[in-house]
Design a protein around this motif. Sequence first.
Motif, PDB file in Angstrom:
ATOM      1  N   THR A 273       0.809  -1.220   0.000  1.00 26.80           N
ATOM      2  CA  THR A 273       0.000   0.000   0.000  1.00 26.80           C
ATOM      3  C   THR A 273       0.847   1.278   0.000  1.00 26.80           C
ATOM      4  O   THR A 273       0.318   2.377   0.114  1.00 26.80           O
ATOM      5  CB  THR A 273      -0.911   0.023   1.244  1.00 26.80           C
ATOM      6  OG1 THR A 273      -0.102  -0.097   2.420  1.00 26.80           O
ATOM      7  CG2 THR A 273      -1.914  -1.128   1.192  1.00 26.80           C
ATOM      8  N   ASN A 274       2.171   1.103  -0.096  1.00 24.57           N
ATOM      9  CA  ASN A 274       3.098   2.252  -0.056  1.00 24.57           C
ATOM     10  C   ASN A 274       3.004   3.026   1.263  1.00 24.57           C
ATOM     11  O   ASN A 274       3.240   4.234   1.293  1.00 24.57           O
ATOM     12  CB  ASN A 274       2.849   3.200  -1.236  1.00 24.57           C
ATOM     13  CG  ASN A 274       3.195   2.559  -2.569  1.00 24.57           C
ATOM     14  OD1 ASN A 274       4.171   1.818  -2.660  1.00 24.57           O
ATOM     15  ND2 ASN A 274       2.392   2.826  -3.593  1.00 24.57           N
ATOM     16  N   HIS A 275       2.626   2.322   2.331  1.00 15.41           N
ATOM     17  CA  HIS A 275       2.560   2.951   3.653  1.00 15.41           C
ATOM     18  C   HIS A 275       3.903   2.904   4.374  1.00 15.41           C
ATOM     19  O   HIS A 275       4.036   3.440   5.467  1.00 15.41           O
ATOM     20  CB  HIS A 275       1.496   2.257   4.521  1.00 15.41           C
ATOM     21  CG  HIS A 275       0.095   2.586   4.108  1.00 15.41           C
ATOM     22  ND1 HIS A 275      -1.017   2.064   4.751  1.00 15.41           N
ATOM     23  CD2 HIS A 275      -0.378   3.393   3.119  1.00 15.41           C
ATOM     24  CE1 HIS A 275      -2.108   2.530   4.159  1.00 15.41           C
ATOM     25  NE2 HIS A 275      -1.754   3.323   3.179  1.00 15.41           N
ATOM     26  N   ILE A 276       4.883   2.232   3.774  1.00 16.99           N
ATOM     27  CA  ILE A 276       6.154   2.020   4.463  1.00 16.99           C
ATOM     28  C   ILE A 276       6.885   3.327   4.731  1.00 16.99           C
ATOM     29  O   ILE A 276       7.584   3.480   5.726  1.00 16.99           O
ATOM     30  CB  ILE A 276       7.054   1.062   3.647  1.00 16.99           C
ATOM     31  CG1 ILE A 276       8.111   0.410   4.545  1.00 16.99           C
ATOM     32  CG2 ILE A 276       7.696   1.753   2.472  1.00 16.99           C
ATOM     33  CD1 ILE A 276       7.687  -0.837   5.189  1.00 16.99           C
ATOM     34  N   MET A 277       6.696   4.311   3.835  1.00 16.11           N
ATOM     35  CA  MET A 277       7.354   5.603   3.998  1.00 16.11           C
ATOM     36  C   MET A 277       6.408   6.669   4.533  1.00 16.11           C
ATOM     37  O   MET A 277       6.740   7.846   4.572  1.00 16.11           O
ATOM     38  CB  MET A 277       7.958   6.063   2.665  1.00 16.11           C
ATOM     39  CG  MET A 277       9.253   5.383   2.299  1.00 16.11           C
ATOM     40  SD  MET A 277      10.646   5.960   3.298  1.00 16.11           S
ATOM     41  CE  MET A 277      10.921   7.574   2.574  1.00 16.11           C
ATOM     42  N   SER A 278       5.206   6.244   4.930  1.00 21.23           N
ATOM     43  CA  SER A 278       4.214   7.180   5.451  1.00 21.23           C
ATOM     44  C   SER A 278       4.048   6.963   6.950  1.00 21.23           C
ATOM     45  O   SER A 278       4.336   5.893   7.475  1.00 21.23           O
ATOM     46  CB  SER A 278       2.866   6.985   4.748  1.00 21.23           C
ATOM     47  OG  SER A 278       3.007   7.131   3.347  1.00 21.23           O
ATOM     48  N   LEU A 279       3.551   7.982   7.614  1.00 24.09           N
ATOM     49  CA  LEU A 279       3.378   7.908   9.054  1.00 24.09           C
ATOM     50  C   LEU A 279       2.027   8.472   9.456  1.00 24.09           C
ATOM     51  O   LEU A 279       1.392   9.206   8.692  1.00 24.09           O
ATOM     52  CB  LEU A 279       4.475   8.700   9.781  1.00 24.09           C
ATOM     53  CG  LEU A 279       5.918   8.202   9.641  1.00 24.09           C
ATOM     54  CD1 LEU A 279       6.878   9.270  10.134  1.00 24.09           C
ATOM     55  CD2 LEU A 279       6.118   6.922  10.409  1.00 24.09           C
TER      56      LEU A 279
ATOM     57  N   TRP B 296       3.402  10.336  17.050  1.00 22.61           N
ATOM     58  CA  TRP B 296       4.694   9.750  17.408  1.00 22.61           C
ATOM     59  C   TRP B 296       5.669  10.736  18.038  1.00 22.61           C
ATOM     60  O   TRP B 296       6.606  10.330  18.722  1.00 22.61           O
ATOM     61  CB  TRP B 296       5.352   9.119  16.173  1.00 22.61           C
ATOM     62  CG  TRP B 296       5.645  10.079  15.045  1.00 22.61           C
ATOM     63  CD1 TRP B 296       4.863  10.328  13.964  1.00 22.61           C
ATOM     64  CD2 TRP B 296       6.801  10.912  14.893  1.00 22.61           C
ATOM     65  NE1 TRP B 296       5.446  11.259  13.148  1.00 22.61           N
ATOM     66  CE2 TRP B 296       6.646  11.636  13.684  1.00 22.61           C
ATOM     67  CE3 TRP B 296       7.949  11.110  15.655  1.00 22.61           C
ATOM     68  CZ2 TRP B 296       7.590  12.549  13.240  1.00 22.61           C
ATOM     69  CZ3 TRP B 296       8.895  12.021  15.207  1.00 22.61           C
ATOM     70  CH2 TRP B 296       8.718  12.720  14.004  1.00 22.61           C
ATOM     71  N   ASP B 297       5.451  12.048  17.834  1.00 22.19           N
ATOM     72  CA  ASP B 297       6.373  13.039  18.393  1.00 22.19           C
ATOM     73  C   ASP B 297       5.966  13.326  19.839  1.00 22.19           C
ATOM     74  O   ASP B 297       5.556  14.436  20.179  1.00 22.19           O
ATOM     75  CB  ASP B 297       6.344  14.307  17.538  1.00 22.19           C
ATOM     76  CG  ASP B 297       7.565  15.191  17.803  1.00 22.19           C
ATOM     77  OD1 ASP B 297       7.633  16.292  17.238  1.00 22.19           O
ATOM     78  OD2 ASP B 297       8.446  14.784  18.579  1.00 22.19           O
TER      79      ASP B 297
END
Length: 443
Positions: free
Chosen positions: A367-373, A379-380
């Motif tokens: 789904t090309n979520h690997i580089m998305s957050l 997370w911060d």
Amino acid sequence: MIREGGDVMAAMGIGAGQGKKDWILEPLSLPESPCCNSDDLTSLILPCIFCEVSYPAEDQQNLLRHMIVEHKLVIADVKLIADFKRYILYWKKRFIEQPVTDFCTVIRTNAQGPEENQVEYYLLCDVLPEDRVLREQLQQKRLEEVLEQQQQERNDSNFARICVFCSEEFAGNRAVLFNHMAKDHSFNVGLPDNIVYCNEFLDLVQKKMDNLQCLYCEKTFRDKNTLKDHMRKKQHRRINAKNHEYDKFYTINYLELGKNWEEVQSEDDREMIEEQEDDWSDWQDHPVCVVCLFCEKAKDTTEKLEIHMKVAHQFDFPKLKSEMGLNFYQQVKLVNFIRREIHQCRCNKCGEAFSSKAEVVSHMTKTNHIMSLLDRSAWDQPQYYFPTYENDALLCSLSDWESESMDDNQATNVPVIAEDISNLQALKESSILNCLRNPDTKN
């Protein structure tokens, strides 16, 4: 909420973490921290939620038995409640304001039998949002107290101890002693900054050594030389992960409900090949390799790991870091966040959960979520300063990795202290415990 049938003891399994495996984990059973102790004798008493009966704090089981037998109230997952006294006081006040059936699931035993043989029990558990919020707030309060204690220890310039393995004395900073024990005696308890109640921890270790007891297998030996020889040959130069005496001394135990350092260690516990030396003081640890964020592949340098993650998973960490303008501390939080999401088998973009790490990585790749957050606010957060895996060598390499692409101006403007203080103040102001401090305050 009415539900019939089933045995009441089976019903006690309902509760924390139902449908969300990161809500509630295994609990800690710790004595009150020193900063929470009080000279007031009432702090040692646990009152019944419904009546005037009370029990000593150490007699918690009898109080629970009393409430089940006399009032038919079952509290689910008691061992996951960080502060049982405050929990009891909160619900004692609420049950005065509203009937118990407004909050509790009703369980009728022997539902198929004659009506006169049926008994109704009331189950109080975190399926109720108010109960779940209370448990989380109590855990957050405990975490704040522990972090404050740890900060006091870090600022303590009067620290002075003799090494438990030799006669050398260290003063000023506790980390110097821990680093000495790791380097010169190959005794590693993890990062010094993860230790809290440091003096009590060292007292416990010293007591075991004085009693000629191995710190790992806890067998007793006839003399100190035999003990050292045993610990060297058996590679028992570490504390016993199954001994819950040590749970109190690791901040990771307070971060989430019930997650203890043994579980964290077992998540990524790799046996290290160590050099065999006869001299106790010459032991050397084999360096730990950096491990991929998405699989078990390990590399001996971060540069090789970068290439692996880019080729195998299409994850370009340097590119992501550059595009988002991440400083060192943000990188730490991002790594810990991704580690945790993958451990929970959850996509860090859409939040979808899967049954295995392989499935979630496959989903993220397709789904090309690997580089998305998720949104940066997810997370911060200060909680991700804590490592997901205590032996995560990737975190140790981020500083040098970052300095190659960060100029001096960026490196000197790291807004970490202000962020921590502001979030801590907000937590204190919004805490549900404020209601407990002022009994006259209405919910």
